[in-house]
Write a protein that holds these residues in place. Sequence first.
Motif, mmCIF file in Angstrom:
data_model
loop_
_atom_site.group_PDB
_atom_site.id
_atom_site.type_symbol
_atom_site.label_atom_id
_atom_site.label_comp_id
_atom_site.label_asym_id
_atom_site.label_seq_id
_atom_site.Cartn_x
_atom_site.Cartn_y
_atom_site.Cartn_z
ATOM 1 N N VAL A 77 16.789 -3.001 6.150
ATOM 2 C CA VAL A 77 15.363 -2.998 6.471
ATOM 3 C C VAL A 77 14.834 -1.588 6.219
ATOM 4 O O VAL A 77 15.334 -0.622 6.790
ATOM 5 C CB VAL A 77 15.100 -3.417 7.935
ATOM 6 C CG1 VAL A 77 13.612 -3.423 8.235
ATOM 7 C CG2 VAL A 77 15.706 -4.784 8.224
ATOM 8 N N ILE A 78 13.825 -1.495 5.375
ATOM 9 C CA ILE A 78 13.272 -0.202 4.984
ATOM 10 C C ILE A 78 11.829 -0.115 5.457
ATOM 11 O O ILE A 78 11.034 -1.028 5.201
ATOM 12 C CB ILE A 78 13.340 -0.043 3.452
ATOM 13 C CG1 ILE A 78 14.804 -0.042 3.007
ATOM 14 C CG2 ILE A 78 12.606 1.211 2.991
ATOM 15 C CD1 ILE A 78 15.017 -0.467 1.600
ATOM 16 N N CYS A 79 11.503 0.974 6.119
ATOM 17 C CA CYS A 79 10.131 1.205 6.551
ATOM 18 C C CYS A 79 9.415 2.019 5.477
ATOM 19 O O CYS A 79 9.866 3.113 5.119
ATOM 20 C CB CYS A 79 10.096 1.930 7.893
ATOM 21 S SG CYS A 79 8.412 2.193 8.475
ATOM 22 N N LEU A 80 8.307 1.486 4.975
ATOM 23 C CA LEU A 80 7.555 2.158 3.918
ATOM 24 C C LEU A 80 6.514 3.140 4.459
ATOM 25 O O LEU A 80 5.928 3.904 3.690
ATOM 26 C CB LEU A 80 6.864 1.119 3.029
ATOM 27 C CG LEU A 80 7.794 0.175 2.260
ATOM 28 C CD1 LEU A 80 6.993 -0.896 1.546
ATOM 29 C CD2 LEU A 80 8.664 0.952 1.288
ATOM 30 N N ASP A 81 6.264 3.106 5.761
ATOM 31 C CA ASP A 81 5.268 3.995 6.381
ATOM 32 C C ASP A 81 3.908 3.924 5.693
ATOM 33 O O ASP A 81 3.337 4.946 5.294
ATOM 34 C CB ASP A 81 5.768 5.452 6.408
ATOM 35 C CG ASP A 81 6.867 5.649 7.437
ATOM 36 O OD1 ASP A 81 6.719 5.135 8.565
ATOM 37 O OD2 ASP A 81 7.874 6.291 7.104
ATOM 38 N N ILE A 82 3.395 2.713 5.567
ATOM 39 C CA ILE A 82 2.064 2.501 4.981
ATOM 40 C C ILE A 82 1.152 1.982 6.085
ATOM 41 O O ILE A 82 1.324 0.861 6.564
ATOM 42 C CB ILE A 82 2.122 1.506 3.801
ATOM 43 C CG1 ILE A 82 3.035 2.051 2.693
ATOM 44 C CG2 ILE A 82 0.712 1.249 3.270
ATOM 45 C CD1 ILE A 82 3.247 1.101 1.532
ATOM 46 N N PRO A 83 0.170 2.801 6.499
ATOM 47 C CA PRO A 83 -0.716 2.383 7.595
ATOM 48 C C PRO A 83 -1.654 1.253 7.184
ATOM 49 O O PRO A 83 -1.846 0.985 5.993
ATOM 50 C CB PRO A 83 -1.492 3.662 7.917
ATOM 51 C CG PRO A 83 -1.475 4.452 6.658
ATOM 52 C CD PRO A 83 -0.174 4.116 5.970
ATOM 53 N N ASP A 84 -2.250 0.637 8.169
ATOM 54 C CA ASP A 84 -3.151 -0.490 7.942
ATOM 55 C C ASP A 84 -4.544 0.018 7.565
ATOM 56 O O ASP A 84 -5.537 -0.232 8.250
ATOM 57 C CB ASP A 84 -3.218 -1.349 9.219
ATOM 58 C CG ASP A 84 -3.849 -2.707 8.967
ATOM 59 O OD1 ASP A 84 -4.116 -3.045 7.799
ATOM 60 O OD2 ASP A 84 -4.099 -3.424 9.945
ATOM 61 N N ASP A 85 -4.608 0.749 6.456
ATOM 62 C CA ASP A 85 -5.864 1.361 6.008
ATOM 63 C C ASP A 85 -6.367 0.766 4.695
ATOM 64 O O ASP A 85 -7.287 1.312 4.094
ATOM 65 C CB ASP A 85 -5.652 2.873 5.776
ATOM 66 C CG ASP A 85 -5.321 3.614 7.052
ATOM 67 O OD1 ASP A 85 -5.612 3.104 8.144
ATOM 68 O OD2 ASP A 85 -4.746 4.721 6.943
ATOM 69 N N TYR A 86 -5.750 -0.306 4.232
ATOM 70 C CA TYR A 86 -6.054 -0.816 2.906
ATOM 71 C C TYR A 86 -6.400 -2.299 2.939
ATOM 72 O O TYR A 86 -5.953 -3.032 3.806
ATOM 73 C CB TYR A 86 -4.856 -0.610 1.967
ATOM 74 C CG TYR A 86 -4.408 0.828 1.910
ATOM 75 C CD1 TYR A 86 -5.041 1.730 1.075
ATOM 76 C CD2 TYR A 86 -3.375 1.283 2.715
ATOM 77 C CE1 TYR A 86 -4.647 3.063 1.030
ATOM 78 C CE2 TYR A 86 -2.972 2.614 2.685
ATOM 79 C CZ TYR A 86 -3.617 3.493 1.840
ATOM 80 O OH TYR A 86 -3.233 4.793 1.811
ATOM 81 N N ARG A 87 -7.169 -2.723 1.953
ATOM 82 C CA ARG A 87 -7.512 -4.129 1.772
ATOM 83 C C ARG A 87 -6.596 -4.742 0.717
ATOM 84 O O ARG A 87 -5.875 -4.041 0.008
ATOM 85 C CB ARG A 87 -8.976 -4.274 1.313
ATOM 86 C CG ARG A 87 -9.980 -3.785 2.318
ATOM 87 C CD ARG A 87 -10.097 -4.759 3.437
ATOM 88 N NE ARG A 87 -11.168 -4.378 4.339
ATOM 89 C CZ ARG A 87 -11.558 -5.104 5.338
ATOM 90 N NH1 ARG A 87 -10.962 -6.240 5.593
ATOM 91 N NH2 ARG A 87 -12.522 -4.712 6.117
#
Length: 112
Positions: A77-87
Amino acid sequence: MKLLFICSRNKWRSLTAEKVFERYNGYDVRSAGTEEGARIKVTEGLIGWSDLIFAMEKKHVRRLKNKFSYNLMNKRVICLDIPDDYRFMDEELIEILKSRVSEYIEVPELSL
């Protein structure tokens, strides 16, 4: 290789990842969400199906480990660290996804 992308509601980030990476040969790609109202909710079956799991945030990794710890024993399991700032299909999101995922799998150049 079977890739599973996880976010909260499976509407923007993980669904974008699914649409981007399903274009590449050699990858079978699905996506799901961790929340009750997710478009497609993550299940034991999806986790069992996957070879590699990409979670958008640490909270998604935690939720997976809390609910599916047994199923994740032999999974990466890899965390990409992409916040919920995109559509959905946001150009910047696509570039970030390609950059971060390419650290773990081969991502050939593909014009969108």
